[in-house]
Design a protein around this motif. Structure first.
Motif, short mmCIF file in Angstrom:
data_model
loop_
_atom_site.label_atom_id
_atom_site.label_comp_id
_atom_site.label_asym_id
_atom_site.label_seq_id
_atom_site.Cartn_x
_atom_site.Cartn_y
_atom_site.Cartn_z
N ALA A 96 52.01 -36.64 -34.06
CA ALA A 96 52.52 -35.36 -33.67
C ALA A 96 53.55 -35.55 -32.48
O ALA A 96 54.32 -34.57 -32.45
N THR A 97 53.33 -36.50 -31.48
CA THR A 97 54.58 -36.40 -30.52
C THR A 97 55.85 -36.57 -31.27
O THR A 97 56.68 -36.42 -30.67
N LYS B 237 57.61 -33.77 -32.24
CA LYS B 237 58.13 -32.92 -31.24
C LYS B 237 59.52 -33.75 -30.80
O LYS B 237 60.43 -32.74 -30.52
N TYR C 156 63.09 -40.66 -24.55
CA TYR C 156 61.96 -40.06 -24.91
C TYR C 156 60.72 -41.14 -24.60
O TYR C 156 60.79 -42.20 -25.51
N ASP D 45 54.88 -41.00 -24.76
CA ASP D 45 54.16 -39.93 -24.41
C ASP D 45 54.72 -38.75 -24.54
O ASP D 45 54.01 -37.67 -24.34
N GLY D 46 56.01 -38.71 -24.91
CA GLY D 46 56.75 -37.58 -25.09
C GLY D 46 57.44 -37.14 -23.55
O GLY D 46 58.14 -35.96 -23.67
N THR D 47 57.19 -37.67 -22.58
CA THR D 47 58.02 -37.57 -21.28
C THR D 47 59.49 -38.06 -21.38
O THR D 47 59.94 -38.94 -22.24
N SER E 140 58.80 -32.85 -20.36
CA SER E 140 58.03 -33.42 -21.56
C SER E 140 58.53 -32.52 -22.73
O SER E 140 58.68 -31.27 -22.79
N VAL E 141 58.35 -33.18 -23.93
CA VAL E 141 58.53 -32.36 -25.07
C VAL E 141 57.67 -31.48 -25.40
O VAL E 141 57.84 -30.48 -26.25
N GLU E 142 56.47 -31.37 -24.85
CA GLU E 142 55.43 -30.38 -24.80
C GLU E 142 55.74 -28.97 -24.44
O GLU E 142 55.24 -28.19 -25.04
N ASN E 143 56.63 -28.92 -23.42
CA ASN E 143 56.97 -27.61 -23.06
C ASN E 143 58.30 -27.50 -22.57
O ASN E 143 58.66 -26.70 -21.58
#
Length: 491
Positions: free
Chosen positions: A120-121, A124, A357, A360-362, A384-387
Motif C-alpha cells: 500500500a505504501t 503511494k 522515500y 514507511d512512506g516518510t 509523508s506520502v500519506e498526506n
C-alpha cells in the motif's frame, strides 16, 4: 579594445603551475599566462591580440552578437533546474544481511520485518514519483538490502510501468544490492524487466571482506560470483557488454591507502568498465567509526591522485576503466551539458532534483537526509506520502533552505572559485560535519577534496597529451542503454 563594442564577461581564475586557469559561468575555460591574464583584467586585449579570437569564442569577451549564444550556453548548462525531481530513491527495507564497517544507512537486523515497505505504501510512493513534471524518472531501490523485500521491488516496478504507460513517461530502474541474496529466479526477473544493477566492490577479497561481513560466507565471493553471472547473462542475451554490465563502486577507507593499484586491478579482473573512488560519508555507522576508518582530505587526495594516475596508465596500455567522479567533472568541463549529479550542481538536487522515500512512506530531501534521520535528527524530513503531494515537497521550507544553502553564487569561497561552474556542495554533509547547512569552506573537507580532484584533472588538460585528452573525451561520451529505458512517451 573598444568598450562600447566589446565587453568582458565575468570570469574567475586559479593558478595551476606556471599558468592560470580562467573559467566563466557557462563552463568555458582557457589557460592563460600571467601577462595575458593581466591584460584581460585591465581590459587591454584588442582584436590584434593573439588570444582575442579564443577569448571571444569562449565567451570571455562579448560583442553584441555573442550575448544570445552565451545565454543559450548558460541555459543548457542549467537545464536541470527545469526538469523537476528525476531521481527517486525508494528504501524498500532497512533490513540487511551484511554488516559493513562504514554503513551509511544504519541497517536494521534481519529480524526487524516492521522496517519493510508495504504494498500500500509503495503504490503511494509511485503515485508521487509519477506526478513529477519530468518526462523521465529514475527509481532507485535501496535499503538496507532491497532484495530482502523483493516482492515490493517487483510490485513497484510493475505498478510504475503501468503508471508510466498511462502518463506517457519514460522510467528507469536501478537496484543497489550487495548481491548475496540473488538467485536464478530474481536474476531472470531483473533481465526480463531491464533493471540496472549496481553493487559495492571494495577491492580484492581481503579488503572487501574486511569491510563487509556476511555471516557464514564471504561477502566478496558472493558479490563477484553474481557480478559474473549477470554480466554473462547480458552477453548471452546479445547485449553489448561494453554498455551492459554490473556497475560497482568502492567506498574508500583508511585500509585502502597503499592499495590503490590492487583495487584497480581487481575491478579490471572482474570486467568492470568504471570505478567510483567514493570518499567515506559521515552518516550512520560510518560516523561512529570515523576515527578508525576515516582520514583527512589531504590523505584522501594522495590516495586519489595515485590511484587515478594508475587508472590512466592502465587505459593507455589498452584497458578500459573510467573513474566516475572524474567523469562527472569532465562532462561539465568538456561538454555543453551537465550530467545532473545531485551533489555536484548548483543548487544541489535535494528536494528539487531527487527525493528519498523511507520504508514507511516518510519523505526526505535526499538519501543523505534520511541517513541523518536514522541517527536521530529529522532536520531533513519533509513529511509523508500519506498526506502530501509533490508540490508540497518541492515548496517545503526545508527544500527551499537547502536550495538556498547550495546555490554557489551566494556562498563565500564558492562564488569566486574558478571551479564554481563544475562543482557543488551537499548541505547535509555540511550540517553533519560543520553544524550548518552553509559550508565553511576554509575548513570544509569535502571542498578540499573536490578542489584537489579538479586540480588534478586540469593539470592533465594543461599538459595537453592528446592520448589522455582523447581518453577523457571517451569517458564523457553519452551512450544510451535502451535496455534500461522503458519509454512510453510515444505510445
Amino acid at each position: 579594445m573598444s568598450a562600447t563594442r566589446i565587453q568582458r564577461n565575468y570570469f574567475r581564475f586559479r593558478r595551476l603551475g606556471e599558468k592560470y586557469l580562467v573559467t566563466n559561468d557557462h563552463g568555458a575555460w582557457v589557460f592563460l599566462d600571467e601577462r595575458t591574464l593581466k591584460r584581460l583584467l585591465e581590459g587591454k586585449i584588442d582584436q590584434n591580440d593573439k588570444d582575442f579570437g579564443t577569448l571571444k569564442e569562449k565567451g570571455f569577451l562579448l560583442g553584441e552578437e555573442d550575448i544570445g549564444r552565451v545565454a543559450l550556453d548558460y541555459e543548457r548548462k542549467h537545464a536541470f533546474l527545469f526538469r523537476g525531481p528525476v531521481l527517486h530513491i525508494v528504501i524498500v527495507t532497512l533490513r540487511c544481511n551484511e554488516v559493513c564497517k562504514y554503513c551509511h544507512a544504519s541497517r536494521a537486523s534481519m529480524r526487524h520485518t516492521e522496517t519493510d515497505m508495504t504494498i500500500a505504501t509503495s503504490e503511494k510512493v509511485v503515485d508521487m514519483i509519477m506526478s513529477s513534471p519530468s518526462d523521465t524518472v529514475t527509481i532507485e531501490f535501496q535499503g538496507g538490502e532491497p532484495l530482502v523485500n523483493f516482492p515490493v521491488v517487483r510490485h513497484i516496478t510493475s505498478y510504475a510501468l503501468e503508471r508510466a504507460k498511462a502518463l506517457k513517461k519514460r522510467v528507469m530502474f536501478t537496484l543497489v544490492t550487495n548481491l548475496s541474496l540473488m538467485d536464478d529466479e530474481k536474476l531472470k526477473w531483473i533481465l526480463d524487466n531491464g533493471i540496472q544493477v549496481s553493487t559495492s566492490l571494495d577491492g580484492p577479497q581481503d579488503l572487501h571482506d574486511e569491510n563487509r561481513k556476511l555471516l557464514g560466507s564471504s561477502a566478496y565471493e558472493e558479490t563477484v560470483k553474481w557480478m559474473q553471472r549477470i554480466n554473462n547473462a547480458y552477453k548471452e542475451k546479445g547485449l553489448d557488454t561494453e554498455l551492459y554490465h554490473v556497475e560497482a563502486l568502492a567506498t574508500i577507507t583508511r585500509e585502502h591507502f597503499g592499495r590503490g593499484r590492487d583495487l584497480v586491478d581487481e575491478y579490471l579482473r572482474q570486467g568492470c568498465k568504471a570505478i567510483f573512488l567514493r570518499p567515506l560519508n559521515p552518516f550512520g555507522f560510518a560516523k561512529q567509526v570515523a576515527n578508525r576508518l576515516g582520514y583527512s582530505a589531504s590523505e584522501f587526495l594522495d590516495f586519489y591522485r595515485e590511484t587515478f594516475d594508475y587508472i590512466v596508465e592502465r587505459n593507455l596500455r589498452g584497458d578500459e576503466l573510467l573513474e566516475r567522479l572524474a567523469a562527472i567533472f569532465l562532462t561539465k568541463i568538456l561538454t555543453p551539458d551537465d550530467p545532473n549529479y545531485m551533489d555536484l550542481r548548483s543548487p544541489c538536487g535535494a528536494g528539487i532534483g531527487q527525493i528519498a522515500y523511507s520504508y514507511d512512506g516518510t519523505i526526505f530531501t535526499c538519501d543523505e537526509g534520511r541517513m541523518v534521520a536514522q541517527m536521530g535528527d529529522e532536520a531533513f524530513r519533509i513529511g509523508s506520502v500519506e498526506n502530501m503531494d509533490l508540490r508540497d515537497v518541492v515548496t517545503h521550507e526545508v527544500t527551499k533552505s537547502l536550495a538556498l544553502a547550495s546555490c554557489l553564487d551566494g556562498i563565500p569561497g564558492c562564488a569566486t572559485c574558478a571551479y564554481k561552474p563544475y562543482c557543488g556542495v551537499c548541505p547535509v554533509y555540511n550540517y553533519t560535519e560543520q553544524g550548518s547547512i552553509f559550508p565553511q569552506n576554509p575548513t570544509n573537507e569535502r571542498c578540499k577534496i573536490y578542489m584537489g580532484v579538479q586540480d588534478h584533472i586540469f593539470k592533465y588538460l594543461m599538459e595537453g597529451d592528446s592520448r589522455i585528452v582523447d581518453l577523457f573525451k571517451r569517458w564523457v561520451e553519452l551512450k544510451e542503454r535502451s535496455e534500461y529505458l522503458h519509454d512510453f512517451r510515444q505510445t
